[in-house]
Design an enzyme around this catalytic site. Sequence first.
Site, PDB file in Angstrom:
ATOM      1  CG  ASP A 161      -3.215 118.555  -2.661  1.00  0.00           C
ATOM      2  OD1 ASP A 161      -2.112 118.872  -3.144  1.00  0.00           O
ATOM      3  OD2 ASP A 161      -3.331 117.845  -1.645  1.00  0.00           O
ATOM      4  N   GLY A 189      -1.575 110.968   6.749  1.00  0.00           N
ATOM      5  CA  GLY A 189      -1.263 112.323   6.332  1.00  0.00           C
ATOM      6  C   GLY A 189      -1.583 113.289   7.445  1.00  0.00           C
ATOM      7  CB  ILE A 240      -3.126 101.242   3.310  1.00  0.00           C
ATOM      8  CG1 ILE A 240      -4.393 102.076   3.162  1.00  0.00           C
ATOM      9  CG2 ILE A 240      -3.442  99.779   3.522  1.00  0.00           C
ATOM     10  CD1 ILE A 240      -5.267 101.672   1.980  1.00  0.00           C
ATOM     11  N   GLY A 241      -1.946 104.159   4.855  1.00  0.00           N
ATOM     12  CA  GLY A 241      -1.433 105.486   4.555  1.00  0.00           C
ATOM     13  C   GLY A 241      -1.813 106.454   5.651  1.00  0.00           C
ATOM     14  CE  LYS A 255      -2.269 106.757  12.557  1.00  0.00           C
ATOM     15  NZ  LYS A 255      -2.006 105.755  13.614  1.00  0.00           N
TER      16      LYS A 255
END
Length: 1023
Positions: A823, A700, A697-698, A704
């Site tokens: 962040d 970076g 689902i994502g 993952k």
Amino acid sequence: MIPLRLPILVAATALLSLHLFSLVSSLNQEGLYLLEARRGLSDPDNALANWNSRNSTPCNWTGILCSSSSVTSVNLANFNLAGPFPSSLCRLPNLSFLSLSLNYINSSLSSSSLLSCTSLKHLDLSQNLLVGLLPSSLPSLPSLGFLDLSGNNFSGAIPSSFALFPSLQVLSLTGNLLNGLIPSFLGNLSSLRQLNLSYNPFAPGVIPSSLSNLTNLEQLWVAGCGLVGDIPPGLGGLSKLKNLDLSSNFLAGVIPESLSSLASVVQIELYNNSLSGHLPAGLSNLTALRRIDASMNHLSGSIPDDIFSIPNLDNLHLYQNQLTGSIPTTAASALKLLELRLFANNLSGSLPAGLGARSPLVAVDLSENQLSGEIPRGICDRGLLRELLLIENDFTGTLPPGLGRCTNLNRVRLSNNRISGDVPAGMWGLPHVWILELSNNSLTGGITPDIAGAANLSKLLIEKNQFTGNIPAEIGLLYKLYDFSAGNNRLTGPLPESLGKLTELGQLDLHNNLLSGELITEIQSWSKLTLLNLANNEFTGVIPQELGNLPVLNYLDFSGNNLTGEIPFQLQNLKLNQFNLSDNQLSGTIPPMFHNDAYKASFLGNPGLCWDLSGLCPSSTNNSRSRTKYLWLLRSIFILMAVVLIVGISLFYCKYKQIKKANKGQEKSNKWILTSFHKLGFSEYEILDSLDEDNVIGSGASGKVYKVVLGNGEAVAVKKLWRNSKMNGESHDQAADDAFEAEVTTLGKIRHKNIVKLWCCCAHKDCKLLVYEYMINGSLGDLLHSSKASVLDWPTRYKIAVDAAEGLCYLHHDCVPAIVHRDVKSNNILLDAGLGAKVADFGVAKVVEGVEKGPRSMSVIAGSCGYIAPEYAYTLRVNEKSDIYSFGVVILELVTGKLPVDPEFGEKDLVKWVCSTIQQKGEDHVIDTKLDLCYKVEITKVLHIGLLCTSSLPINRPTMRRVVKMLYEVSYEQKPKPLPKDGKLSPYYYEDDQSITSASVGDDETKNLDKCCSIHIDPNLIG
């Protein structure tokens, strides 16, 4: 030709030079000094364009005042000037007033640069970028009476020479980086009228008792200075003191009785300390006192009877203490009382019967106490009441009829009491109310058609009462209604078709009523609906297939009704977190997408439903034989396929055993190690089995993220951090290890509703896993900047901002030591089923050491483009202020709907674009066009908070605790108040000898409080 032209050209040049020299020489010497000062400054706005060398004197230039043709005043405040301090200004022999505030004056301020300003009486360099030590030569200026250096980056201790000012009346050093102790020698400045030292990182120390010697002092402002110990009783002898602000420190002990002797005091602010004991008696002697704020302490005992006898008292804030006893009957006699906030104490007894009858009450918040009896009948007799919050008490009796005529009300929260009787008819239709919360009482009667008048109503929360009758069709006129919760009542009749017109509806909860009829089908407008609960009613008919088109619906419960027909296949389009159709009369085949153990309980009690992959379900006994034969045929086919499958698996298993045997030694070293932080209902192997690409689902830079649906139906999010193994298999990526350890260390010990929960971590030789709670609506960034952004109306965006702020506030103020996220961005704010927000992704989070050790420097820059605080990019200095800047960018995203970095901004980022657009066009041009401008006042206030958080000066950014408080205060209109001349950023300050009421201050009193982008910021938001 050339020899003849050359002499002519030379002569012309000489004449022109003489002419120019005469023009320049026509300006007097003081003008030349000013031009020299201008040459050293950057003037991007050309604000000093009329500083013209052709003039004989500078007396008509912008910012210049003269007396007898000699310059006496230079006022260049808020001109967007940049550069070092122009020391040539001190060569003006009669200069008595100098203000360069609200600019970008940088570098340090040397002692020698000011020594020649011998005539100076007023020096204001506030809100600039000055650094270094405070100039020790300032006391050498014999006439200096006003010194304001606030809002810079001065560091170090206050010089000992500051004890030698001969005639200083105002000393303001607020909002710098000063450390050391607050020096006792300041008590030698006998002429001082204002001492403002607030919001500096002073070392923990006591309030110097020598300050009691400042008998001319009118303002003592030492908020947020790290003060410890007791409040010196000697402060009570400052007979001229008008403003005493000791808030946001670590003061302990009791409030001295001597404070009752402050004969001139207008405001006493002691909030957010650790004060204990009783409130002092004798406060009624303070005839000028208007505001007392001792909230967020450990005060005990009862509220003194005479506190409401203070003749000018208009604000009493004592919330979040340990006060007991009843509210004195004298509260009904406070003729000027505007705000009474006593929530979160242990108060008991009944309220004074006449409360509000004689007072111009605007806000009453007595929630979370043990108060009983009836709500006073005249609480809104003056008609000014805007907020009535009495949550979680033991009030009984009926609602005052006058509340139906209290048309200024915008927040009514009376839940969790024992109030009975009918709701006054006019109360349903209050024109300005946006939240009407009556839940968990014993109220009767019905919702009347008067509700059509509640045009601003966003939340109607009336569950757990005894309401009867139909839901009126007029409810469809509440176009701002987001949450309608009326479960556990006795409502009857069908759902009005007009409900389908509510485009803002996000939650509709009517479970446990006696509602009947068929479900409405005209629901295309429900694009923001996330929850629909109609369980345990008497609905009949079929389930509308239109439900499958609702884009964000994730909670659907129709259980316990008499619904018939088949389950619409369109429901498979929904991403449901809660799904229940049990105990109905449904029939036919369950749609294939629901053939999952997670949904088994969703269909119980429906005898006509069949769980059959073939799609064949018996409808009558007459054709059961034919279906039986067909089913036997299918079973034979399945048996044959199973045999083939078993043979294939057997061959594969044999091969697998050979490989496994060869790698047996290696396998032993590759076992997973699970570390849990909560009680788990799953194993690491259940997670591992679902880590395939279909569940991603994502992704970076660090790995993952997968969505994993467990056997119990619960979903979790799994973040997989990879190590980049090298050829020899022995080296690995240290950054991945660091990110993993940071996230585990940080999240493993955090328990907060607005921080995403870390269930466990799994470690392996080649990769590591972090298992979080699953947030069904993804990240704020993805939703806000997508085609589905329309679901984020303003109330939802405001709630998200509050939720995220509370999470960051917990990290900064409640974790020991504090945690800096580093962040903060919209993609790291995740949204649950109800669009509540939680802060996530702590891969670069760092623990901040104590104040005494100072800020830490990091070896690399952490953060994301557009969110990084300007000072962080070149100092790498880690503290909470960098998070606050990033959160300010998130606020601006919520207000504007724009990305933090976008090609339409050119070389600017979102912060600079917002600032320049406001300056050029106004605030309306930065507000997201998808937002309803009926919320413009609230949106503007939140915009201002975002601008404060993104101030270029770290010291000017509020703390996260203050941000949370400001956001809380946004949801109701504050009484506007003027800004004092010294620039104190307090929403409760009153000018000398002025009579301030809620009607006597207009928008023209707003001042430029923050050098973020030279815009006007509402002072009601700052404290």
